[in-house]
Design a protein around this motif. Structure first.
Motif, PDB file in Angstrom:
ATOM      1  N   PHE A  28      24.478 -30.086   8.931  1.00 57.96           N
ATOM      2  CA  PHE A  28      23.752 -28.875   9.312  1.00 57.96           C
ATOM      3  C   PHE A  28      23.839 -27.837   8.191  1.00 57.96           C
ATOM      4  N   VAL A  29      22.670 -27.285   7.806  1.00 61.30           N
ATOM      5  CA  VAL A  29      22.595 -26.319   6.709  1.00 61.30           C
ATOM      6  C   VAL A  29      21.910 -25.046   7.220  1.00 61.30           C
ATOM      7  N   HIS A  30      22.612 -23.937   7.146  1.00 58.44           N
ATOM      8  CA  HIS A  30      22.088 -22.669   7.677  1.00 58.44           C
ATOM      9  C   HIS A  30      21.120 -22.005   6.703  1.00 58.44           C
ATOM     10  N   GLY A  31      20.574 -20.879   7.126  1.00 57.58           N
ATOM     11  CA  GLY A  31      19.578 -20.170   6.335  1.00 57.58           C
ATOM     12  C   GLY A  31      20.106 -18.936   5.626  1.00 57.58           C
ATOM     13  N   TRP A  32      19.172 -18.165   5.096  1.00 57.77           N
ATOM     14  CA  TRP A  32      19.420 -16.965   4.287  1.00 57.77           C
ATOM     15  C   TRP A  32      20.201 -15.924   5.074  1.00 57.77           C
ATOM     16  N   THR A  33      21.288 -15.436   4.525  1.00 56.41           N
ATOM     17  CA  THR A  33      22.181 -14.402   5.077  1.00 56.41           C
ATOM     18  C   THR A  33      22.897 -14.843   6.344  1.00 56.41           C
ATOM     19  N   ALA A  34      22.800 -16.105   6.712  1.00 58.13           N
ATOM     20  CA  ALA A  34      23.447 -16.596   7.935  1.00 58.13           C
ATOM     21  C   ALA A  34      24.780 -17.264   7.579  1.00 58.13           C
ATOM     22  N   ASN A  35      25.302 -18.081   8.476  1.00 60.61           N
ATOM     23  CA  ASN A  35      26.529 -18.831   8.209  1.00 60.61           C
ATOM     24  C   ASN A  35      26.554 -20.064   9.104  1.00 60.61           C
ATOM     25  N   ARG A  36      27.578 -20.861   8.965  1.00 57.06           N
ATOM     26  CA  ARG A  36      27.633 -22.158   9.644  1.00 57.06           C
ATOM     27  C   ARG A  36      27.714 -22.045  11.163  1.00 57.06           C
ATOM     28  N   HIS A  37      28.066 -20.859  11.662  1.00 56.65           N
ATOM     29  CA  HIS A  37      28.187 -20.701  13.116  1.00 56.65           C
ATOM     30  C   HIS A  37      26.831 -20.603  13.821  1.00 56.65           C
ATOM     31  N   ARG A  38      25.738 -20.563  13.066  1.00 58.86           N
ATOM     32  CA  ARG A  38      24.429 -20.682  13.704  1.00 58.86           C
ATOM     33  C   ARG A  38      24.346 -22.001  14.487  1.00 58.86           C
ATOM     34  N   TRP A  39      25.150 -22.975  14.098  1.00 56.57           N
ATOM     35  CA  TRP A  39      25.080 -24.320  14.672  1.00 56.57           C
ATOM     36  C   TRP A  39      26.183 -24.593  15.700  1.00 56.57           C
ATOM     37  N   HIS A  95      17.937 -25.081   8.725  1.00 54.24           N
ATOM     38  CA  HIS A  95      17.208 -23.953   9.312  1.00 54.24           C
ATOM     39  C   HIS A  95      16.711 -23.029   8.210  1.00 54.24           C
ATOM     40  N   SER A  96      15.412 -22.715   8.210  1.00 57.05           N
ATOM     41  CA  SER A  96      14.817 -21.751   7.299  1.00 57.05           C
ATOM     42  C   SER A  96      15.116 -22.134   5.846  1.00 57.05           C
ATOM     43  N   MET A  97      15.894 -21.320   5.118  1.00 56.15           N
ATOM     44  CA  MET A  97      16.247 -21.684   3.745  1.00 56.15           C
ATOM     45  C   MET A  97      17.010 -23.007   3.721  1.00 56.15           C
ATOM     46  N   GLY A  98      17.786 -23.277   4.771  1.00 52.15           N
ATOM     47  CA  GLY A  98      18.476 -24.556   4.864  1.00 52.15           C
ATOM     48  C   GLY A  98      17.508 -25.721   4.936  1.00 52.15           C
ATOM     49  N   GLY A  99      16.328 -25.486   5.493  1.00 59.60           N
ATOM     50  CA  GLY A  99      15.295 -26.514   5.498  1.00 59.60           C
ATOM     51  C   GLY A  99      14.724 -26.755   4.105  1.00 59.60           C
ATOM     52  N   MET A 100      14.650 -25.695   3.314  1.00 59.89           N
ATOM     53  CA  MET A 100      14.208 -25.849   1.922  1.00 59.89           C
ATOM     54  C   MET A 100      15.224 -26.685   1.142  1.00 59.89           C
ATOM     55  N   ILE A 101      16.503 -26.413   1.382  1.00 61.02           N
ATOM     56  CA  ILE A 101      17.566 -27.202   0.751  1.00 61.02           C
ATOM     57  C   ILE A 101      17.451 -28.661   1.180  1.00 61.02           C
TER      58      ILE A 101
END
Length: 257
Positions: A28-39, A95-101
Motif C-alpha cells: 500500500f502506497v499513500h498519497g501527497w502529504t498523507a501517511n501510511r495510516h490512510r490504509w 492512492h492519488s500520488m501513490g497511484g502514480m508511483i
C-alpha cells in the motif's frame, strides 16, 4: 516500528501478516502529504490472511528525508524497501500520488507486479482553474492555510468537519519543501500515452465527488489500459478514509477474481 535507510532517507514501514498466507503480498502506497495510516482499515483486514506492507514515503509521516524530485525517485524508494524485505512479486495499491508511483513501478517492472489498484489516481495531471489558482497562491498565504484549503476540498460534502481538521493537522506536519517539491513532481508526471503498456490486471476505483482529480481524468487513463476494471464509489478524493469498508470490499472482490 521498523525503519530502513535509503539514499539519505529513513523510511518507516509496517510489514505484517503471515509469510505463507494466501496470495502474494499487498503493498500500500499513500498519497501527497498523507501517511501510511490512510490504509489502517485495509491493513487490519488483509493482514489476517496474507503479508501486507505499507510505508511512509520520504518526508511524510514518521519517515525522514528531503522530498524526492520525481515520482521515479519515490518508486525507487518503494522498490528498495521491497528488495530489503525479499519481496519479488506483489500487488500494488496506490492512492492519488501513490497511484502514480504504482504506475511507474508497473511500467518499469511488469514482471514483479501481479495486479495493481489505483485509488483516485490518474495518468496525467490536468488541474482545474480553481486548483491552479490555489497552487499559485501557495507562496502568498501561510503554509497551514494552503494545506487546509487543499485537504478541505479533498473530502466529499458532508464529511465530518472535526475529522477533516485532524487530517489537516497531519498534512501540515509535512515539511513545506517536501510538499512543494512533490507538487512539481506530480505536475511533471505523465504516462497517459503509455497506458497501453500497462499489461497487469488493474482496478481503477475512484470517488464520484473527487474534485482534486476528477473521474473524467481517470477515465482517460482507463480508456487506454487494456486490462482495466472501473469502480466508482460515493466519496471524494480521500476514498480510503471516507469509505474504508467499501474500498476494502472492492479490493477483496478484485483480488478474488
Amino acid at each position: 516500528m521498523p525503519q530502513l535507510e535509503v539514499d539519505g532517507a529513513r523510511l518507516t514501514y509496517d510489514d505484517e501478516g503471515p509469510r505463507d498466507g494466501d496470495g502474494v503480498p499487498l503493498v500500500f502506497v499513500h498519497g501527497w502529504t498523507a501517511n501510511r495510516h490512510r490504509w489502517d482499515h485495509q491493513m487490519e483486514h488483509f493482514a489476517s490472511e496474507r503479508r501486507v506492507v505499507r510505508l511512509d514515503l520520504r518526508g511524510h509521516g514518521e519517515s525522514t528525508g528531503a522530498g524526492a524530485r520525481t515520482i521515479e525517485e519515490l518508486a525507487n524508494d518503494v522498490l528498495a524497501l521491497l528488495d530489503h524485505l525479499g519481496i519479488d512479486r506483489f500487488v500494488l495499491v496506490g492512492h492519488s500520488m501513490g497511484g502514480m508511483i504504482s504506475q511507474t513501478i508497473a511500467l518499469a517492472h511488469p514482471e514483479r507486479v501481479e495486479r495493481m489498484v489505483l485509488v483516485n489516481s490518474i495518468g496525467r495531471m490536468a488541474y482545474s482553474r480553481g486548483r491552479g489558482l490555489l497552487m499559485a497562491a501557495s507562496t502568498l498565504v501561510p503554509f497551514r492555510l494552503f494545506v487546509a484549503a487543499n485537504i478541505q476540498r479533498a473530502f466529499a460534502p458532508g464529511y465530518p468537519r472535526e475529522e477533516i481538521r485532524e487530517y489537516i493537522r497531519a498534512s501540515a506536519a509535512t515539511p513545506r519543501e517536501v510538499v512543494m517539491t512533490l507538487y512539481s513532481a506530480m505536475r511533471a508526471f505523465d504516462v497517459l500515452d503509455r497506458a497501453g503498456e500497462i499489461r497487469v490486471p488493474t482496478l481503477m476505483v475512484h470517488g464520484y465527488h473527487d474534485v482534486q482529480l476528477p473521474v473524467k481524468q481517470m477515465l482517460r487513463l482507463a480508456k487506454g489500459c487494456p486490462d482495466a476494471v472501473i469502480r466508482i464509489l460515493d466519496a471524494g478524493h480521500e476514498l480510503p478514509v471516507e469509505k474504508p469498508a467499501e474500498l476494502t470490499a472492492t479490493l477483496d472482490w478484485f483480488l478474488s477474481r
